[in-house]
Design a protein around this motif. Sequence first.
Motif, short mmCIF file in Angstrom:
data_model
loop_
_atom_site.label_atom_id
_atom_site.label_comp_id
_atom_site.label_asym_id
_atom_site.label_seq_id
_atom_site.Cartn_x
_atom_site.Cartn_y
_atom_site.Cartn_z
N UNK A 1 0.41 -1.43 -0.33
CA UNK A 1 0.13 0.04 0.43
C UNK A 1 1.06 1.35 -0.13
N UNK A 2 2.17 1.27 0.59
CA UNK A 2 3.16 2.55 0.92
C UNK A 2 3.33 2.90 -0.10
N UNK A 3 3.92 1.74 -1.10
CA UNK A 3 4.27 1.56 -2.91
C UNK A 3 3.55 2.67 -3.37
N UNK A 4 2.46 2.31 -3.71
CA UNK A 4 1.25 3.33 -4.33
C UNK A 4 1.33 4.82 -3.88
N UNK A 5 1.83 4.89 -2.94
CA UNK A 5 2.05 5.98 -2.68
C UNK A 5 1.01 7.13 -2.02
N UNK A 6 -0.16 6.11 -1.57
CA UNK A 6 -1.15 7.70 -1.41
C UNK A 6 -1.62 7.11 0.61
N UNK A 7 -0.68 6.98 0.23
CA UNK A 7 -1.80 6.52 1.84
C UNK A 7 -1.47 8.19 3.25
N UNK A 8 -2.19 7.23 4.10
CA UNK A 8 -2.49 8.87 5.37
C UNK A 8 -2.28 8.54 6.43
N UNK A 9 -2.20 9.11 7.55
CA UNK A 9 -1.47 9.41 8.41
C UNK A 9 -2.96 9.14 9.98
N UNK A 10 -4.13 10.12 9.43
CA UNK A 10 -5.01 10.43 9.94
C UNK A 10 -6.26 9.43 9.75
N UNK A 11 -6.51 7.98 10.59
CA UNK A 11 -7.85 7.26 10.34
C UNK A 11 -8.88 8.47 9.51
N UNK A 12 -9.48 9.10 10.20
CA UNK A 12 -10.51 10.57 9.74
C UNK A 12 -10.75 10.13 8.55
N UNK A 13 -9.50 9.95 7.91
CA UNK A 13 -8.91 10.44 6.31
C UNK A 13 -9.31 9.59 5.95
N UNK A 14 -9.07 8.85 6.07
CA UNK A 14 -9.81 6.82 5.33
C UNK A 14 -11.16 7.50 4.34
N UNK A 15 -10.64 6.65 3.51
CA UNK A 15 -12.52 5.89 2.95
C UNK A 15 -12.22 4.87 2.75
N UNK A 16 -13.69 4.23 2.74
CA UNK A 16 -15.00 3.06 3.00
C UNK A 16 -13.52 2.31 2.34
N UNK A 17 -13.23 1.16 3.02
CA UNK A 17 -12.18 -0.36 2.35
C UNK A 17 -10.60 0.30 2.19
N UNK A 18 -9.96 1.43 2.53
CA UNK A 18 -8.82 1.12 2.26
C UNK A 18 -8.76 0.36 3.86
N UNK A 19 -6.62 0.24 3.93
CA UNK A 19 -6.13 -1.13 5.06
C UNK A 19 -5.75 0.22 5.37
N UNK A 20 -6.01 -1.23 6.83
CA UNK A 20 -5.30 -0.24 8.33
C UNK A 20 -4.68 -0.71 8.46
N UNK A 21 -3.03 -0.11 9.68
CA UNK A 21 -2.20 -0.65 10.05
C UNK A 21 -1.68 -0.15 11.39
N UNK A 22 -1.82 -1.04 12.17
CA UNK A 22 -1.14 -0.87 13.06
C UNK A 22 -0.31 -1.46 13.67
N UNK A 23 0.56 -0.89 15.30
CA UNK A 23 1.84 -1.31 15.86
C UNK A 23 1.18 -2.06 17.03
N UNK A 24 2.31 -2.82 18.05
CA UNK A 24 2.18 -3.64 18.61
C UNK A 24 0.60 -3.03 19.92
N UNK A 25 0.06 -3.81 20.56
CA UNK A 25 -0.76 -3.27 22.35
C UNK A 25 0.92 -3.02 22.82
N UNK A 26 0.39 -1.67 23.48
CA UNK A 26 1.08 -1.13 23.95
C UNK A 26 -0.18 -0.73 25.26
N UNK A 27 -1.07 -0.23 25.15
CA UNK A 27 -1.69 -0.08 26.71
C UNK A 27 -3.34 0.32 26.38
N UNK A 28 -4.16 0.31 26.78
CA UNK A 28 -5.39 1.46 26.22
C UNK A 28 -5.88 2.87 26.08
N UNK A 29 -4.56 3.20 26.30
CA UNK A 29 -4.39 5.29 26.93
C UNK A 29 -3.88 5.79 25.97
N UNK A 30 -4.12 6.99 25.21
CA UNK A 30 -3.50 7.36 24.34
C UNK A 30 -1.47 7.32 25.16
#
Length: 196
Positions: free
Chosen positions: A110-139
């Motif tokens: 997906x990064x190679x395509x070059x149209x990634x967004x780092x704010x999930x609120x700007x994603x469109x339906x059907x976009x893939x979402x990538x996450x890091x490891x769990x480190x706790x439940x708080x920001x």
Amino acid sequence: MYAGEKLTVLNKHNDYWYYVQDASGISGYVSTSAKYISTSYVEPWKTLDRAAAAELAIAAGMKYLGTPYEFGSSRNDTRTFDCSDFVRQAFLDGIGLKLPGDSRSQGAYVKEIGKTKDDWRSLQRGDLMFFMSYQGSKASDYANVDKSSARITHVGIYLGDGKMLHTYSEKSGGVRVDGIEGTHWEYRFLFGGFVY
């Protein structure tokens, strides 16, 4: 099959082989190399409008709701899924696109395509979402993380309206829909984007 023979490309088996048929109905494989074949074949998913492709992949994924989670699940059956196997299967069933087999490779794709967004609120339906490891439940548990170099450990499909279709543990009940906002998923989010 002989040099100069007209063939019908039935599908692109992988990056190296076309599955073809000759005029007499005999089928076989031909190299995708321009040295051996000249073709105007375009994979069917590449002709789909982005929104239509997203809906087809989501509909295919929704059919697997409740399918059990298994880390390192087989890519050859649909009895269980891990996160990347599920996403791969949804796009394979929905639009015939065979994504890479693990979340880090899917992220690189997906990064190679070059149209990634780092704010999930700007994603469109059907976009893939990538996450890091769990480190706790708080920001605050993620405040000192350099997300630009964090390792991808999870992938899901964005449904819009702050929801994601994914699978992540045996305890979670398998393939499911979860909200993102105000949860560890929001804090773990690295980037997202579409598959073309």
